[in-house]
Design a protein around this motif. Structure first.
Motif, mmCIF file in Angstrom:
data_model
loop_
_atom_site.group_PDB
_atom_site.id
_atom_site.type_symbol
_atom_site.label_atom_id
_atom_site.label_comp_id
_atom_site.label_asym_id
_atom_site.label_seq_id
_atom_site.Cartn_x
_atom_site.Cartn_y
_atom_site.Cartn_z
ATOM 1 N N LEU B 137 0.834 -1.189 0.000
ATOM 2 C CA LEU B 137 0.000 0.000 0.000
ATOM 3 C C LEU B 137 0.879 1.253 0.000
ATOM 4 O O LEU B 137 0.560 2.256 -0.631
ATOM 5 C CB LEU B 137 -0.904 -0.011 1.233
ATOM 6 N N GLN B 138 1.995 1.175 0.698
ATOM 7 C CA GLN B 138 2.874 2.341 0.767
ATOM 8 C C GLN B 138 3.378 2.732 -0.611
ATOM 9 O O GLN B 138 3.511 3.913 -0.925
ATOM 10 C CB GLN B 138 4.065 2.030 1.697
ATOM 11 N N MET B 172 -7.376 10.593 4.027
ATOM 12 C CA MET B 172 -6.543 10.091 5.127
ATOM 13 C C MET B 172 -5.064 10.109 4.770
ATOM 14 O O MET B 172 -4.218 10.362 5.613
ATOM 15 C CB MET B 172 -6.931 8.649 5.453
ATOM 16 N N ALA B 173 -4.767 9.774 3.505
ATOM 17 C CA ALA B 173 -3.358 9.659 3.127
ATOM 18 C C ALA B 173 -2.802 10.971 2.602
ATOM 19 O O ALA B 173 -1.615 11.078 2.323
ATOM 20 C CB ALA B 173 -3.186 8.565 2.086
ATOM 21 N N ALA B 220 -10.463 -3.345 3.861
ATOM 22 C CA ALA B 220 -11.053 -2.410 4.826
ATOM 23 C C ALA B 220 -11.883 -3.170 5.839
ATOM 24 O O ALA B 220 -13.097 -3.099 5.864
ATOM 25 C CB ALA B 220 -11.916 -1.408 4.073
ATOM 26 N N MET B 221 -11.192 -3.917 6.687
ATOM 27 C CA MET B 221 -11.908 -4.698 7.696
ATOM 28 C C MET B 221 -11.265 -4.478 9.054
ATOM 29 O O MET B 221 -10.174 -3.937 9.147
ATOM 30 C CB MET B 221 -11.833 -6.183 7.362
ATOM 31 N N GLU B 222 -11.949 -4.957 10.112
ATOM 32 C CA GLU B 222 -11.359 -4.865 11.456
ATOM 33 C C GLU B 222 -10.219 -5.854 11.595
ATOM 34 O O GLU B 222 -9.171 -5.553 12.141
ATOM 35 C CB GLU B 222 -12.429 -5.162 12.509
ATOM 36 N N PHE B 239 -4.494 3.401 8.566
ATOM 37 C CA PHE B 239 -5.602 4.160 8.001
ATOM 38 C C PHE B 239 -6.908 3.582 8.526
ATOM 39 O O PHE B 239 -7.196 2.413 8.349
ATOM 40 C CB PHE B 239 -5.591 4.071 6.469
ATOM 41 N N ASP B 240 -7.695 4.433 9.164
ATOM 42 C CA ASP B 240 -8.930 3.937 9.763
ATOM 43 C C ASP B 240 -10.019 3.812 8.717
ATOM 44 O O ASP B 240 -10.973 4.581 8.679
ATOM 45 C CB ASP B 240 -9.354 4.904 10.881
ATOM 46 N N LEU B 241 -9.850 2.820 7.852
ATOM 47 C CA LEU B 241 -10.824 2.640 6.777
ATOM 48 C C LEU B 241 -11.434 1.251 6.929
ATOM 49 O O LEU B 241 -10.788 0.239 6.664
ATOM 50 C CB LEU B 241 -10.109 2.759 5.425
#
Lengths: 502, 317, 161
Positions: B137-138, B172-173, B220-222, B239-241
């Motif tokens: 992702l980075q 967020m990013a 995008a899950m817990e 990232f809180d997604l």
């Protein structure tokens, strides 16, 4: 032949029964305006849960094939494409019927459909993985240009009335924008109406613009619907075979065109038929007869649209991307059965795929006797039934057929309204085909355009995006060809005549 | 309590036989499950998954029919006009039922929808092709920072889960990417595979359906998805997604409360079946167990996040 | 309102020109609707198409004014106008009343009325009976095909629920 060992698996009694039953059911369903192959396949999905994957595929594929062929009946006998793939069949099919050659047209359509289906299935068998990569190379820009190509074709076909054809196409393009826009989630052209929120559905518009005007005129005079100059004389099979053999290159070329267009997800049988028709007309020495009941025209469109069946399975099975709406349903059914599509499907689960492909061959071949018999009955019925029975039955079928597309009464009302509009436009010289094609292609054109624009703008390469890609350039060349070839040719012929006269 | 009894009594008197029979032994005839989209889509597939379990557990057929149009709006706007006897149920989707009414008059409002269960969601995921230069992702974030606006991502539609995920992540990013809307997940994936775009905002189900051809960079899950144990969650990466496209079932508002509760329990029962869960997870879905009692709170919470993001995107005013 | 291809008027395609005028109005209407669209992606295409349509229509009208060409259709439509209107009204009526009266009733009534409109021969009692029976059979048959086999939820009529 790849996977030959599975040929016998395809020939089990159960599979033969499924193939035959599927083709018959599909043909009947496809011939009823408003009933689509997608609907037929969707209803059968629960039935397939209990079957082996290969048998399920054979059943669904058979129905799909039959339905695409069945669309020709209504196109030829009622000037109403039973499915969008049969639009181009009306160009020459209905004139043939009006002149008394309806039975010949139906038989020709059967032979052409079988040939097209076989060619499509052959490509699927032998060349599926490499051809699938072609499907991926078609990006938004290519779809845009392809849609433009389709629209120039239909306008060019409205000979002598190029402007009217273009106006009709624009009208269709505007109609395609009604409702919720996919590309922006905006609601357009509904003027606050609930009825128009769902947009103008293609098949209901098809029936409205083609069939209702025919009914309106049928009701007005006591004349028979179709001329019958002679007693129905069998299938006219020998005659049809002779014609088919004489024009075998047309059949082959149209089938290949159909397969290739079928590979492009979302392109559809309507474009395939149109391109094949246009090409057939361009190279035929009898091009002036096209549009007035030329058998070559019917052959070209019917072989092309049945070839899209096999062609459409290529991206579906190799990439897991449905080539056409029935493919999407079939893919869903496969997914539930736990069958994963992909290139591995051909190597690891070869039994399923190859059994299915041979089953598709089988179904297509079985369509020949089944189709001929059903076609004969269809023809006899339409021709002999008294008008007071025919008109209400067809009208009723359009009501129920249109309703069942989206379970919506609004669709039915839109269909009737478009029918009246279509009748009026017919009287003043506007043909329904550009409008319908504008409706179908409008969505493809718009989405392609906006997506290409977005990507081009993001990568700061707009001109390169639209005009720099090899496939796009090829399509643009075809567009130019179809627009200017008739003019160039006329000039050239004129000059030739002058030289000869001097 | 009295009011409820009165209501039930009135129902018994007002409606013909079928209703009284329904009260005693619901379901006593096949249930019509309307999907407000066309066949072959994700909503259709999840409904098909439920179909055999429904039949097995409750003895009646679940008959699936389609009512496409307006991205679901046509179906939802007609829901409350349908017979409320428990034999008509409809699929619902978030964020659609929250965002659409905010845009223009689409014939229904979010509050109008009587949801009984939210049974699954397809978590958002950032998808790239197998041979993409982006390995983590980075990498994506770095590329986007160096080339603002040049990173093209495909996704299904505008104002949808994919689109909203792109907007929220961009915020967020602190990056700027370009979202290209396609009609449906299928077309978005095709664009990715054909290298028309550099990445896709899709779902975990895409990773399952095209295994081997695509890679998921984050979900995008817990917690990590059971089918993709190697794929980190956005949360892990800072990232809180958390979110995706949620699917559930609703009934016409007029359906008696008893039946609504019963239906809620029935769907919950299907959802609890380990075999069902395994199948859904194998297809990349994530299960959710929001029953009728929790429905409203869930909708309100989601609405807050969605509407803010949609406003950012210019999808609503 | 029906435009007919009228000969004379200098041998011009008057009908076609009126149609073009109507299309121009539609295009203007479309352009007006695009002003209420928030996302630029929404209106790019419709605006281009609407403008193109106006251009083509004006071109056609101009063409007809300068080089008039009589229309192919020629005369007023042959045949009975009341029957035509009747057909359209019967179908619209059936569609509009379906949600209330249910499919079967509307279907049968529509079928019957259209049959009457399409009937040019004399009504003998036998004919009446046969046709009526066949009509009912067709409606009921299709109903079963669609509702039971293809599982299409046909409206049953709110009056009867």
């Amino acid at each position: 032949m790849p996977g030959f060992e599975y040929l016998l698996d395809a020939l089990t009694p159960l599979n033969i029964l499924l193939a035959l039953g599927g083709v018959i059911a599909g043909t009947v369903i496809g011939s009823l305006p408003g009933l689509t192959a997608t609907m037929a396949v969707a209803v059968l999905v629960p039935v397939t849960f209990s079957m082996a994957p290969a048998s399920a595929l054979i059943l669904m594929g058979a129905i799909y094939t039959g339905a695409i062929y069945g669309g020709a009946y209504a196109a030829i006998l009622l000037n109403t494409p039973g499915t969008p793939s049969a639009i181009a069949t009306t160009f020459d099919g209905f004139p043939m019927a009006k002149r008394g050659d309806g039975d010949l047209a139906v038989t020709l359509a059967c032979l052409a459909s079988v040939s097209g289906g076989l060619v499509g299935a052959a490509f699927l068998l032998v060349l599926a993985p490499p051809l699938a990569t072609v499907a991926l190379a078609f990006g938004p820009v290519e779809y845009f240009w392809l849609a433009v190509f389709g629209l120039t074709l239909i306008s060019a076909l409205s000979e002598g009335n190029l402007l009217k054809g273009l106006i009709g196409a624009c009208f269709g393009l505007l109609l395609s924008g009604v409702g919720v826009a996919e590309i922006s989630a905006d609601v357009r052209f509904t003027f606050g109406s609930q009825v128009l929120l769902g947009g103008i559905e293609t098949v209901s518009a098809l029936i409205g613009l083609y069939c209702i005007p025919v009914l309106i005129d049928l009701v007005a005079t006591p004349d028979r619907h179709l001329k019958v100059t002679h007693a129905p004389r069998g299938f006219r099979l020998a005659e049809a075979l002779a014609i088919s053999w004489r024009h075998k290159w047309n059949l082959l070329r149209s089938s290949v065109i159909g397969t290739l267009v079928g590979i492009l997800p979302g392109a559809g049988g309507s474009i395939a038929g149109l391109v094949a028709y246009s090409e057939a007309r361009r190279v035929s020495p009898r091009r002036e007869h096209f549009g007035q009941g030329e058998p070559e025209g019917v052959q070209a469109t019917e072989s092309a649209n049945n070839a899209t069946v096999g062609g459409g399975f290529i991206p579906t099975l190799v990439l897991g991307i449905p080539g056409t709406p029935p493919d999407a349903v079939i893919l869903g059914a496969l997914l539930i059965q736990g069958v994963r599509t992909g290139p591995n499907l051909f190597t690891e689960e070869g039994s399923i795929v190859y059994t299915f492909i041979y089953g598709l061959f089988l179904a297509t071949i079985l369509m020949l006797p089944a189709g001929l018999v059903i076609g004969r009955y269809a023809y006899k019925t339409i021709v002999t039934v008294p008008k007071a029975m025919l008109v209400p039955t067809v009208a009723f079928m359009t009501l129920i057929g249109t309703y069942s597309i989206r379970n919506s009464v609004s669709d039915v009302i839109i269909m009737i309204t478009l029918g009246v509009v279509g009748w009026i436009l017919n009287r003043v010289g506007f043909s329904p085909s550009p409008i319908v094609l504008g409706l179908i292609l409008g969505r493809i054109a718009e989405q392609g355009f906006v997506q290409a624009w977005t990507i081009g703008a993001a990568t700061e390469n707009l001109t390169g995006m639209f005009f720099g890609r090899p496939i796009s350039l090829g399509i643009i060349a075809f567009i130019a060809l179809s627009l200017f070839y008739p003019l160039v040719r006329a000039r050239w012929v004129g000059r030739r005549r002058k030289i000869d006269a001097d | 309590m009295n009011l409820r009894k009165l209501g039930l009594a009135a129902l018994c008197l007002a409606l013909p036989l079928s209703a009284t029979v329904a009260e005693d032994s619901y379901p006593s005839k096949p249930v019509n499950y309307i999907i407000p989209f066309g066949p072959g889509g994700e909503s259709d597939i999840t409904a098909r998954h439920q179909q055999p379990y429904f039949k097995e557990m409750f003895g009646q057929d679940l008959v699936i029919s389609y009512k496409p149009g307006g991205g679901g709006a046509v179906g939802w706007s007609q829901l409350n006009g349908m017979k409320g006897d428990g034999y008509t149920i409809m699929g619902i989707n978030l964020p659609h039922i929250i965002i659409k009414p905010q845009q223009k008059d689409v014939g229904f409002t979010t509050e109008d929808i009587a949801g009984v269960y939210m049974f699954h969601y397809t978590p958002d995921a950032l998808v790239v092709t197998e041979d993409s230069p982006f390995k983590t992702l980075q990498d994506v974030v770095d590329y986007a920072k160096e080339n603002p606006g040049k990173l093209t991502l495909s996704g299904s539609g505008k104002g949808t889960a994919n689109h909203l995920a792109q907007i929220r992540f961009d915020q967020m990013a602190g990056i700027k990417t370009t979202y290209v809307a396609f009609k449906g997940t299928g077309k978005a994936v095709t664009a990715l595979l054909g290298d028309q775009v550099l990445a896709e905002w899709g779902y975990t189900s895409v990773g399952a359906a095209h295994e081997g051809k695509v890679r998921l960079l984050a979900v995008a899950m817990e917690e990590r998805h059971p089918k993709f144990p190697d794929v980190p969650t956005f949360k892990e990466l800072g990232f809180d997604l958390v979110g995706g496209a949620y699917r559930g079932i609703a009934v016409p508002k007029s359906t008696p409360e008893e039946i609504q509760v019963q239906l809620s329990e029935m769907i919950g029962k299907i959802n609890a079946d380990p075999d069902f869960r395994a199948r859904m997870e194998n297809d990349g879905m994530a299960l959710l167990d929001i029953d009728r009692a929790d429905y409203q709170a869930f909708i309100d919470k989601q609405a807050e996040a969605y509407i803010a993001a949609a406003r950012e995107a210019g999808v609503i005013e | 309102m029906r435009t007919e291809a009228v000969p004379g008027a200098g041998g011009r395609d008057l009908g076609g020109m009126v149609a073009c005028a109507v299309f121009i109005l539609l295009a203007v209407l479309a352009l007006w609707d695009t002003t209420s669209m928030t996302d630029s992606d929404s209106y790019v295409f419709p605006r281009t198409v609407a403008l193109a349509m106006i251009v083509f229509c004006l071109a056609y009208m101009g063409w007809q004014l300068l080089w008039p060409k009589p229309p192919e259709a020629g005369t007023a439509p042959p045949g009975s106008t009341p029957r035509r209107v009747g057909l359209v009204l019967a179908m619209l009526g059936a569609a509009a009343l379906m949600p209330w009266l249910g499919f079967v009733i509307c279907g049968v009534v529509a079928f019957g009325s259209i049959m009457a409109l399409a009937m040019y021969e004399a009504w003998t009692p036998r004919r009446l009976l046969v046709y009526a029976l066949v009509g009912v059979a067709v409606v009921v048959g299709f109903y079963f095909l669609f509702a039971k086999l293809l599982l299409v939820p046909l409206p049953l009529g709110t009056l009867f629920e």
